[in-house]
Scaffold this active site. Structure first.
Site, short mmCIF file in Angstrom:
data_model
loop_
_atom_site.label_atom_id
_atom_site.label_comp_id
_atom_site.label_asym_id
_atom_site.label_seq_id
_atom_site.Cartn_x
_atom_site.Cartn_y
_atom_site.Cartn_z
CG HIS A 103 22.98 -75.61 -13.15
ND1 HIS A 103 23.70 -75.42 -14.37
CD2 HIS A 103 22.01 -76.61 -13.73
CE1 HIS A 103 23.01 -75.76 -15.32
NE2 HIS A 103 21.96 -76.74 -15.00
CG ASP A 133 26.26 -73.46 -14.73
OD1 ASP A 133 26.36 -74.17 -13.39
OD2 ASP A 133 25.33 -73.17 -15.10
CB SER A 209 21.96 -78.98 -17.42
OG SER A 209 20.84 -78.12 -17.33
#
Length: 459
Positions: A103, A133, A209
């Site tokens: 992402h 992901d 992230s």
């Protein structure tokens, strides 16, 4: 202050039980307890990742209305705007292979990696996998060997272990936070069947992230991925993808793409009522609801109603956990399932495989004048069902994408919708669907997430 508190806690625990008064640090070494040696060793392997993408934005939604277009002949109008996402990454190979979240880079046309020494490199995507992901990037180091972070065996991580989270929250620069592993095997965090998170209270915020969750031995326990928060900021609950799955994705990037092993079954958690009905002493394991004929578990003799309690000695409590355990293996590997069924428990050897593409994979963009114009559809097989994370035994043609402003979008079609029939004719392939879309009236039956819906449209 935090490190001093840790030293004080350690001293108290080490004191004799009979000692009533609180203990204090006994040496300068205890007072100066620090994680600096670990950080100094691993931080250079954590990078910043910037991804720039151009997004088409509709100017006025009214122009997408089919009735408006019919009377005024106006097509939807769009304008472009630039979006930039910020995340982190981990160097896992000295020649410039970097692991991050999908992402972070999804849709990015221009991806830049900034090293801890502030040098910047353009990166190319070797592999981007939405199911896990995770994404693998590559930068050209011109022969230079970069510092790397070794993978830990994430199955050895335990609740209560100290961990460090390293990344670039809010773009302020590389930051290190400390916490513990709060929980393992968190599976109800996202829609993915392959999400099986390590939970931590180490501070994780937007920008973290793709960064590293690091053990006290200086190894990569997981990739920081998500937070639970009502405000979008740190609330003491963060999640990381375990290193054992991340390692499989990196391996797949050098072999033409990741091929996750498949077990050939769908299941659900065992409840108190199910445990009572199946004779289990307590609710545990995964009840198999459907078993694909000729699939790995079917070939091993398992059937609907059996309960999978453990994989290679590790207990599983839901289908996501079972899928994760399988996904950390390669197709062709043999795993040992501990199974309950028929009033007894037994161990079963299962040879894993890839999900079959039966019927053969066929994808088509629907054109012409019909309710599905602007949608891309695909034959539904176990392989496609696994990719899209829909029911294993579903049949028909599935919608995989819908163009913004298209007729299909205006009719409300969504990715994952399964076209079951058109004008009373069952749909089993893309070719059958294209043939059934001729004419000027369409009565359609659609399956969305297990619910049947009908759509009646006249052209």
């Amino acid at each position: 202050m935090r490190f001093a508190s840790l030293a004080l806690a350690a001293a108290i625990l080490a004191a004799p039980a009979a000692q009533a008064q609180p203990s204090v640090p006994q040496s300068m070494g205890q007072v100066q307890l620090t994680f600096a040696p670990i950080v100094k060793r691993v931080a250079p392997a954590v990078v910043n990742v910037y991804a720039r993408s151009i997004v088409r934005q509709q100017v006025n939604p009214i122009f997408s209305d089919p009735l408006f277009q019919q009377f005024f002949g106006r097509s939807p109008e769009f304008r472009q705007r630039v979006e930039q996402s910020l995340g982190s990454g981990v160097i896992v190979r000295a020649d410039g292979v970097i692991l991050t979240n999908n992402h972070v880079v999804e849709g990015g046309q221009d991806i830049v990696v900034a090293l801890s020494d502030k040098r910047e490199f353009k990166a190319k995507v070797l592999l981007a996998d939405a199911k896990t992901d995770l994404a693998v990037l590559k930068i050209d180091t011109r022969g230079e060997k970069l510092p790397t972070l070794d993978f830990a065996d994430s199955d050895r991580v335990q609740v209560g272990d100290l961990v460090l989270a390293i990344g670039d929250p809010f773009g302020v620069g590389q930051t290190v936070t400390m916490g513990i592993v709060s929980a393992l095997a968190r599976t109800q965090i996202s829609a993915s069947d392959y999400q099986f998170f390590i939970q931590t209270d180490a501070a994780i915020n937007p920008g973290n992230s793709g960064g590293a969750l690091v053990t006290m031995s200086g190894q990569l326990a997981g990739i920081n991925t998500a937070i639970f928060s009502r405000t979008g900021q740190y609330a003491g609950i963060g999640f990381a993808i375990p290193a054992n799955l991340a390692r499989r994705v990196v391996e797949g990037s050098s072999s033409g793409g990741i091929k996750l092993a498949w077990i050939g079954a769908d299941g659900q958690p065992v409840t108190v009522d199910i445990a009572r009905a199946t004779g289990l002493p307590r609710p545990e394991g995964v009840l198999l609801k459907s078993v694909y004929p000729g699939g790995p578990v079917a070939n091993a003799g398992l059937k609907t109603g059996d309960v999978v309690i453990a994989v290679d000695g590790t207990e599983v409590d839901d289908m996501q956990g079972l899928n994760y355990r399988i996904a950390t293996h390669k197709p062709g590997d043999v795993v040992k399932l501990h199974v309950a069924g028929g009033g007894q428990q037994r161990d079963v050897a299962v040879t894993l495989a890839l999900p079959p593409e039966n019927p053969p994979r066929q994808t088509a963009a629907v054109a012409g004048h019909n309710p599905l114009t602007g949608a891309t559809v695909e034959n539904l097989s176990p392989a496609v069902a696994t990719d899209l994370q829909i029911g294993l035994m579903e049949r028909g043609v599935v919608v995989v994408s819908v163009s913004d402003g298209s007729i299909a979008a205006c009719q409300g079609f969504q990715p994952g919708d399964i076209i079951k029939s058109v004008n009373g004719t069952a749909i089993g392939s893309v070719g059958q669907l294209q043939g059934a879309l001729g004419g000027a009236h369409w009565d359609m039956v659609i399956d969305r997430g297990g619910q049947r819906m009908t759509l009646s449209v006249s052209g």
